[in-house]
Design a protein around this motif. Sequence first.
Motif, PDB file in Angstrom:
ATOM      1  N   ARG A  36     -17.312   1.462 -66.403  1.00 38.02           N
ATOM      2  CA  ARG A  36     -16.584   0.244 -66.035  1.00 38.02           C
ATOM      3  C   ARG A  36     -15.646  -0.178 -67.160  1.00 38.02           C
ATOM      4  NH1 ARG A  36     -20.013  -5.018 -64.704  1.00 38.02           N
ATOM      5  NH2 ARG A  36     -20.823  -3.644 -63.067  1.00 38.02           N
ATOM      6  N   LYS A  74     -12.659   2.156 -67.129  1.00 36.39           N
ATOM      7  CA  LYS A  74     -11.813   1.870 -65.968  1.00 36.39           C
ATOM      8  C   LYS A  74     -10.961   0.619 -66.202  1.00 36.39           C
ATOM      9  CE  LYS A  74     -12.191   0.669 -61.029  1.00 36.39           C
ATOM     10  NZ  LYS A  74     -11.676  -0.712 -61.175  1.00 36.39           N
ATOM     11  N   LEU A  75     -11.572  -0.448 -66.705  1.00 31.85           N
ATOM     12  CA  LEU A  75     -10.839  -1.683 -66.946  1.00 31.85           C
ATOM     13  C   LEU A  75      -9.857  -1.528 -68.099  1.00 31.85           C
ATOM     14  CD1 LEU A  75     -13.708  -4.287 -66.480  1.00 31.85           C
ATOM     15  CD2 LEU A  75     -11.820  -3.805 -64.917  1.00 31.85           C
ATOM     16  N   THR A  76     -10.212  -0.713 -69.086  1.00 31.90           N
ATOM     17  CA  THR A  76      -9.293  -0.452 -70.191  1.00 31.90           C
ATOM     18  C   THR A  76      -8.021   0.196 -69.680  1.00 31.90           C
ATOM     19  OG1 THR A  76     -11.107  -0.220 -71.778  1.00 31.90           O
ATOM     20  CG2 THR A  76      -9.009   0.799 -72.363  1.00 31.90           C
ATOM     21  N   ASP A  77      -8.175   1.119 -68.751  1.00 32.67           N
ATOM     22  CA  ASP A  77      -7.031   1.805 -68.137  1.00 32.67           C
ATOM     23  C   ASP A  77      -6.239   0.849 -67.241  1.00 32.67           C
ATOM     24  OD1 ASP A  77      -6.257   4.960 -67.043  1.00 32.67           O
ATOM     25  OD2 ASP A  77      -5.766   3.261 -65.763  1.00 32.67           O
ATOM     26  N   GLU A  78      -6.939   0.127 -66.400  1.00 32.69           N
ATOM     27  CA  GLU A  78      -6.284  -0.717 -65.399  1.00 32.69           C
ATOM     28  C   GLU A  78      -5.541  -1.892 -66.015  1.00 32.69           C
ATOM     29  OE1 GLU A  78      -7.675  -3.535 -61.618  1.00 32.69           O
ATOM     30  OE2 GLU A  78      -8.987  -1.939 -62.369  1.00 32.69           O
ATOM     31  N   HIS A  79      -6.133  -2.535 -67.028  1.00 35.09           N
ATOM     32  CA  HIS A  79      -5.526  -3.735 -67.620  1.00 35.09           C
ATOM     33  C   HIS A  79      -4.863  -3.455 -68.965  1.00 35.09           C
ATOM     34  CE1 HIS A  79      -7.196  -6.528 -64.645  1.00 35.09           C
ATOM     35  NE2 HIS A  79      -8.283  -5.785 -64.682  1.00 35.09           N
ATOM     36  N   ASP A 109     -12.503  -9.504 -62.841  1.00 32.56           N
ATOM     37  CA  ASP A 109     -12.490  -8.313 -62.007  1.00 32.56           C
ATOM     38  C   ASP A 109     -13.560  -8.441 -60.934  1.00 32.56           C
ATOM     39  OD1 ASP A 109     -11.450  -5.535 -61.644  1.00 32.56           O
ATOM     40  OD2 ASP A 109     -13.560  -5.043 -61.973  1.00 32.56           O
ATOM     41  N   TYR A 166      -9.178   8.391 -68.554  1.00 35.41           N
ATOM     42  CA  TYR A 166      -8.686   7.013 -68.628  1.00 35.41           C
ATOM     43  C   TYR A 166      -7.749   6.825 -69.815  1.00 35.41           C
ATOM     44  CZ  TYR A 166     -12.533   6.190 -65.383  1.00 35.41           C
ATOM     45  OH  TYR A 166     -13.389   6.229 -64.299  1.00 35.41           O
ATOM     46  N   ARG A 167      -6.784   5.908 -69.640  1.00 31.62           N
ATOM     47  CA  ARG A 167      -5.829   5.615 -70.706  1.00 31.62           C
ATOM     48  C   ARG A 167      -6.490   4.765 -71.792  1.00 31.62           C
ATOM     49  NH1 ARG A 167      -0.840   3.018 -67.529  1.00 31.62           N
ATOM     50  NH2 ARG A 167      -2.611   2.148 -66.367  1.00 31.62           N
TER      51      ARG A 167
END
Length: 550
Positions: free
Chosen positions: A281, A284-289, A51, A313-314
């Motif tokens: 962070r 955010k990355l957990t949600d995005e990826h 990232d 966040y998901r």
Amino acid sequence: MLCGPGAPFERTTEDVLGTPVEVFAQRPRSLPELLDRARTTTPDLPYLVFDGPRPETFTFARAHAMAAAYAAVLADRHGVTKGDRVAVAAPNTREYVLAYWATVSLGAILVGLNGWWTPAEMDHGVELTEPAVVLGSGRPLERVSGVPWIRRTGTPVVALEELHRAALSLDRAPTELPPVDLHEDDPAAIMFTSGTTGRPKGATISHRNFVYFTMHGMLGGAVNAMRDAGLYRQQPPDGQRVTLCASPLFHVSGAGVVIAVAPVVGIKVVFPGPGRWDAERVLKLTDEHLITQWSGVPTHYWRLLDHPDFDRYRTDQVTMAGSGGAVFAPELMRSIQKRMPGVQLGNGYGMTETLGTGTLINGALLEEHPGTVGPAVPCTRVQVRDLDGEPLPEGEVGEIHIQGPGVFLGYWRNPGATEAVLAPGRWYRTGDYGRITGGLLYLESRMRDLILRGGENIYPIEIEYRLVEHPDIAEACVIGVPHQVLGQEVKAFVVPESGRTLTGQDVREWAAATLASFKVPAHVEFRDSLPYNETGKVMKRLLEEESGTP
């Protein structure tokens, strides 16, 4: 199906460095074999995701090709050959991972220098291991470049970015990893102890250790999946497992997953970029990826759960949340299940010297026995012994010993320290106190953390668990401080929850409600934060020095 003759996890007893040890019969014999297999079986599966301003993804096939090119540059331009050391001082980057693979493929030994070390500590690391070349980037490279040993020996120091450019510019890039005759007990890496108990020592980790790290985890995962079927969130059958690598590559939890587990299991590893661990962070990355599994120490989980934007966040796709190095406090387990119902919790006990292997527990068994770090993992034996080295009966507290394929080769160029911790039969003396009850290991404390008050043995971890259950306490750490009459007294360092106020008497009354009077902190010091090292462990030595503990 799993452990029978000819099955993937068939077990047998073989000679390992002069000692009969139970091992997996159908195992790979080296780290390069893992990457070779991944290139063949899952070539187009995403492997490394970085990232940042310029995100980049490496498939297993691309990582294999680049590792081969890196190996060619290290061999041809820097003369690296089997047995040489290649030191790396850098944050987690694509170049670091590829250099790791290139080094072990040449039969050389990757020396992971702690990226937060001072120049003096860097100098200790390179002088001890005498690398043929030092690689690095960013501030760690700046700190290591001018240390006395480098100036004195003229050892080449190469920026990882330069190594990457050289690999890309090869006229004839190799398509295969170098053909090196590797034995599974050849050293693959030198990992320095965390330094929380003194000057770091270089634990020498073998190819066997890395391979075993993967296989015991795979078998444990398969067994737990069958045992707990239908109880927890399930990974989609067609979905790739995704994890976040927040741990540094010079540490067990970073290198073990990235270099050993991911190629075998086909895991996609997402790197958050340089910098210290940050809860937002991670979310955010957990949600995005769509990250499916988290790992960290209890402090990380508290910070994630307490983040004000957690619900934005998901996290529904997260199926597993694991820890190591510290037990989940019951209050933390309840908080995770409340915010993330159905997620499977896991915990384990191990250390650098066993490449993180020792015990493991998760799922329903952990919920039934929340205070334990679990049973011994397959092929590993765990014993609790007295001061004379004799095994103790169940329920009695003593020093924890571990034997198995995960036990390290020894401390690099330190036979005295190696002899002190490897008992006959290659049993590793952990220096930790624990007890075994019902086949499960319960941690009590590190030996050096034990508080001796007026003839009473006090284990700080018990008090710490009680304190963090207080609704107004975010973190707590307990040490022993000198006392003229009693020898030592209990001192607690407490970090209150944001916006909450507490008094020392509040803390003592909370502890006294469930603990014996001699365990109640005589001293309470409130702090905005506790000192943590790069792997999330509280640096008690610093607190002891501030409190006048010798």
